[in-house]
Structure formats: C-alpha cells, structure tokens
Design an enzyme around this catalytic site. Structure first.
Site, mmCIF file in Angstrom:
data_model
loop_
_atom_site.group_PDB
_atom_site.id
_atom_site.type_symbol
_atom_site.label_atom_id
_atom_site.label_comp_id
_atom_site.label_asym_id
_atom_site.label_seq_id
_atom_site.Cartn_x
_atom_site.Cartn_y
_atom_site.Cartn_z
ATOM 1 N N SER A 249 8.547 4.519 -3.503
ATOM 2 C CA SER A 249 7.683 3.042 -2.510
ATOM 3 C C SER A 249 8.254 1.862 -2.917
ATOM 4 O O SER A 249 9.138 1.750 -2.453
ATOM 5 C CB SER A 249 6.254 3.364 -4.111
ATOM 6 O OG SER A 249 5.627 3.143 -3.642
ATOM 7 N N LYS A 253 11.823 1.049 -0.651
ATOM 8 C CA LYS A 253 11.955 -0.104 -0.289
ATOM 9 C C LYS A 253 13.432 -0.865 -0.780
ATOM 10 O O LYS A 253 14.329 -1.256 0.164
ATOM 11 C CB LYS A 253 10.676 -1.963 -0.532
ATOM 12 C CG LYS A 253 9.112 -1.066 -0.002
ATOM 13 C CD LYS A 253 8.525 -2.322 -0.458
ATOM 14 C CE LYS A 253 7.167 -1.728 -0.942
ATOM 15 N NZ LYS A 253 6.133 -1.252 -0.168
ATOM 16 N N TRP A 342 -1.696 4.405 3.009
ATOM 17 C CA TRP A 342 -1.531 3.372 2.637
ATOM 18 C C TRP A 342 -0.078 3.238 3.087
ATOM 19 O O TRP A 342 0.049 1.777 3.333
ATOM 20 C CB TRP A 342 -1.399 3.316 1.160
ATOM 21 C CG TRP A 342 -1.553 1.560 0.307
ATOM 22 C CD1 TRP A 342 -0.354 0.952 -0.729
ATOM 23 C CD2 TRP A 342 -1.840 0.256 1.012
ATOM 24 N NE1 TRP A 342 -0.954 -0.137 -0.685
ATOM 25 C CE2 TRP A 342 -2.119 -0.623 -0.177
ATOM 26 C CE3 TRP A 342 -3.867 -0.137 1.663
ATOM 27 C CZ2 TRP A 342 -2.691 -2.370 -0.077
ATOM 28 C CZ3 TRP A 342 -3.753 -1.295 1.593
ATOM 29 C CH2 TRP A 342 -3.316 -1.983 1.038
ATOM 30 N N HIS A 394 0.758 9.442 -3.351
ATOM 31 C CA HIS A 394 1.666 8.880 -3.047
ATOM 32 C C HIS A 394 2.297 9.093 -4.512
ATOM 33 O O HIS A 394 1.933 8.776 -5.859
ATOM 34 C CB HIS A 394 0.889 7.940 -3.558
ATOM 35 C CG HIS A 394 2.075 7.059 -3.253
ATOM 36 N ND1 HIS A 394 3.029 5.954 -2.523
ATOM 37 C CD2 HIS A 394 2.720 5.478 -4.525
ATOM 38 C CE1 HIS A 394 3.413 5.156 -2.860
ATOM 39 N NE2 HIS A 394 3.314 4.932 -4.315
HETATM 40 C C1 GCU Z 1 1.622 -0.286 -4.036
HETATM 41 C C2 GCU Z 1 2.171 -1.403 -3.509
HETATM 42 C C3 GCU Z 1 3.261 -0.313 -2.402
HETATM 43 C C4 GCU Z 1 3.949 -0.235 -2.789
HETATM 44 C C5 GCU Z 1 3.413 0.770 -4.579
HETATM 45 C C6 GCU Z 1 4.671 1.018 -4.824
HETATM 46 O O1 GCU Z 1 0.696 0.006 -3.545
HETATM 47 O O2 GCU Z 1 1.528 -1.909 -2.788
HETATM 48 O O3 GCU Z 1 3.281 -2.182 -1.137
HETATM 49 O O4 GCU Z 1 5.229 0.532 -2.672
HETATM 50 O O5 GCU Z 1 2.184 -0.156 -5.426
HETATM 51 O O6 GCU Z 1 6.035 0.399 -5.455
HETATM 52 O O7 GCU Z 1 3.610 2.012 -5.971
#
Ligand code: GCU
Length: 413
Positions: A249, A253, A342, A394
């Site tokens: 997540s 990134k 998402w 997720h």
């Molecule tokens: C939120 C956010 C995402 C991210 C995620 C996470 O949902 O919007 O961009 O990847 O958190 O880090 O769990």
C-alpha cells in the site's frame, strides 16, 4: 538546511499541456524518440527522475550528509542464532545514519542458517518490528505512530502490540524458503502524518515557505530503505546483489520509488500500492483513488506540486509507468486484490503494459500478456514484469509472500 538543490527549470503545473494517455517513457520532453539503450540511460532515465522529483515526490535527498556510500555505524541489539525452530537467525540492528539528532533505523533481520549469502527482501512495516513476532527482545519503537494499529495507546507502541501484525511479514516461512528478510518501522525515518515536525523532515528542512518540490514523506521513506540497503550489503549473511524491495500500500508506493531510484535493488514488489504508486494518476475509474483525493487526505506523502494536478492529472509530464520503466531491466512485480478497487487493479496492469517498451529496448522481455490475468492466475515467470491479482481484500498476507517468493525464485535464484 536545504534538502536537494533544484536542478533545471521546470514549468509550473498550471501551464503544462494535457495528454490523456499514459506518457510514452521512450519520448523525451522535447519530443525526441529514445532509440537506444545508451540514450535511455544517459538522457531519458535522468530526465524522468528529475520530473518525478519536481512534480510527484520531491527531491532525492543529496549532499555530503546524504552520501549513501558513507559506511553506517551499527550496533547489534540482540541476536538469536537458533530462531524459527533452529533454522534461522533473528537479530535486531540499530543503524546510525547521521549526526546524533537524526533518527535511527532499527532493522529486524531474519536469515536462513543453511543458505550462505541469502537473497533478501527489505521493506518497511507500518507499526514496529515488535508487531511481527512474539519475541520479547524485539524493541518497541518510541516515536509517534497511528492509533489504529494493534496495541497502540496514545500514539505510542505498547507490549500489547507484540505479534499483532505477524501475518504481514511471515518471517519463519520466508526463512524456510531460503530467503532473508529485513524490515523496519516507517516512522523510524518519518512518522506518517501531515505534521512533519519529527523525523528526517524535522531534522533537516528549512523553516519558512515550503519549496513545492521539497522532499516529501514517501521520498524520505524510500531514502530510508536505501540506508538499510547500504547496511545489508555489508552483512555476510546476505547476497549484496540479490536484495529485493517490498512494501504494501503506501509502503508499496515507497518500495516502487526505492526500486526506481536505486539500481542496487535487484527486484521490486509493490503490493496493492495504487494511486501514487503502482496505479496510474490518469484514469477515469470512479472506484479508484484519484490524485485529488490522495493529495487532500495525505498531503505529506507528495511534493506540493503533485497536489496541483488534482483537477487534471493528464497534465502530469510523467505517470507511474515511467517509474516502473526506471527499474528496467530489473524485475518488478505488482500484486493486487480483487476487492481492492481503490488501488485500481486494472490500472496497475496498464501501468506495467506501458512500461514494457523500455524493457524491450534494453533487450529483455517485459510483460508477456496482452490482457489482465484472471484472479488467482499469477503471471510471474515469462517476462520481467509480473502481475498477480488474488481474490480478497486490501492486505498483505502469507499467500502474497508466496507469490513474491515464486517471482523471486524465477529472477533471483
Ligand atoms: C489509503 C490510501 C491509499 C493507501 C492506503 C494504505 O487507503 O488512500 O493510497 O495505499 O491507505 O496505505 O493502506
């Protein structure tokens, strides 16, 4: 102290032209086509780096204090050579990465005992090393952390969190498959909140008006991973040329950014990393996160300039396929989950497709599929760009780790 000098002049986001399709990583800003590996390496890859610094993540920390070749001071906090029923070694190491007022990194490292110079996964965790094991010797972080994680009270870690996120990093299973694994709390480098009066940002940033391209939290995190890589490459139990970066997540990134920046990283895994990571900024999927939403909710993750594309990401001179392309020819795996719309699973596949031409230019296979694979049908071995979407939500699970290791078996063993 200013972090990273501005290099070159770049137009303000407001005046950039719109391009609805993902940018071609093989066309320079001035329209020149990149036709050779040399032109890619010498001209386009550096240009892309500068564009990502300016418009998305902020400057790569640089200057003598950030020289990643400087040997780090380290101190072993504990070592257990008979961990995981005797098949591995578990230790925790404190890394000093700068002057006394800089944060320290606490790296938890598990290595298999019967594999000399093991390939290693490195990445950050969300809430402390102690969440990954019941071992009471593992240190509790003393900095701020979000309250949503197990055992966190008043934004501080407590013993109640021990082992609370062990499924995210299944240390024993990883060691059993012949891999080493090294991880640290992301907040060691920079706590995950818009108030940046802590961590590296507090230690280094100038007061006063923020530079729109100043080093943002995801860039600091990626830099933290590079500090860990510096150390791991000196560790006799680990093969310095087979270090893979992994993250979930927001930390996925970060893993992708670290893999793009650092050619010492042999393989990159971005798990459900979505917008600002493995997902495209340009998309019209109403269920997927957008640049506007992410920069409103998590302004500290990105350079101030990225926010300015919220109304029209098609004006961004880069998109995330260009970040994957910066990893070429090194392998990259995107992993997604069917219920995690998402994070834009289909967009992630398109990002890989639009990075593949750079792999081909460099003489290796990129993505060997024309269409996104069905759920639970991994695409792992034929090209250096891998993709896997599993059923479910997720999260980062032991099943996901098996896929990372299948991919690494193909490219790092
Ligand atoms: C939120 C956010 C995402 C991210 C995620 C996470 O949902 O919007 O961009 O990847 O958190 O880090 O769990």
């Amino acid at each position: 102290m200013t972090v990273g000098a501005a290099r070159g002049e770049h137009p303000s986001p407001a005046v950039l032209p719109a391009h609805p399709a993902l940018p071609d990583p093989l066309v320079m800003q001035d329209g020149t086509r990149v036709a050779s590996a040399a032109a890619w390496r010498q001209a386009r890859r550096p240009e892309l780096l500068e564009l990502f610094e300016t418009y998305v993540y902020g400057r790569v920390p640089q200057g003598p204090a950030y020289d990643s070749q400087t040997p780090l001071a380290h101190r072993v906090l504990f070592e257990d050579r008979r961990a995981f029923d005797g098949i591995g070694t578990l230790r925790e190491v404190e890394l000093t990465i700068g002057p006394p007022d800089w944060p320290k990194i606490y790296l938890l490292i598990a290595t298999p005992n019967d594999v000399p110079r093991a390939p290693c996964f490195v990445g950050m965790n969300f809430a402390g090393n102690h969440q990954l094991t019941d071992d009471p010797r593992v240190r509790l972080p003393d900095g701020w952390m979000p309250d949503r994680h197990p055992g966190v009270v008043g934004n501080r870690a407590t013993d109640a969190g021990r082992g609370g996120q062990a499924d995210d990093w299944p240390l024993a299973e990883i060691v059993q498959r012949g891999y080493a694994v090294a991880t640290f709390y992301c907040g060691d480098i920079q706590p995950d909140r818009p108030d940046v009066r802590e961590g590296m940002r507090a230690a280094l940033e100038a007061d006063g008006e923020a530079d729109p391209a100043e080093t943002a939290t995801i860039m600091w995190w990626a830099w933290g991973i590079q500090q860990a890589v510096d150390y791991l490459r000196t560790d006799d139990a680990i093969d310095p040329d087979r270090i893979a970066v992994v993250g979930h997540s927001r930390l996925g990134k970060t893993a992708l950014l670290a893999g793009a920046l650092d050619e010492r990283i042999a393989l990159t895994v971005a798990n459900q990393a979505g917008c600002g990571g493995s997902g495209p900024s340009r998309h019209d999927d109403p269920k997927a996160e957008t640049v506007r939403i992410i920069t409103e909710k998590f302004p500290h993750w990105f350079a101030g300039n990225f926010t300015k594309f919220g109304d029209d990401p098609s004006r961004l001179p880069v998109d995330q396929n260009c970040l994957v392309a910066m990893c070429a020819p090194r392998p990259v795996l995107f992993t997604a989950a069917a219920d995690d719309l998402w994070a834009n699973p289909s967009g992630q596949f398109e990002v890989l497709q639009a990075a593949a031409p750079v792999y081909e230019l460099l003489g290796v296979d990129g993505l060997k599929a024309d269409a996104m694979p069905a759920a639970d049908a991994p695409l792992l071995g034929d090209g250096r760009l891998g993709y896997w979407i599993r059923s479910g939500k997720h999260s980062m699970t032991p099943a996901d780790w098996n896929i990372y290791m299948d991919f690494a078996d193909r490219w790092m063993k």
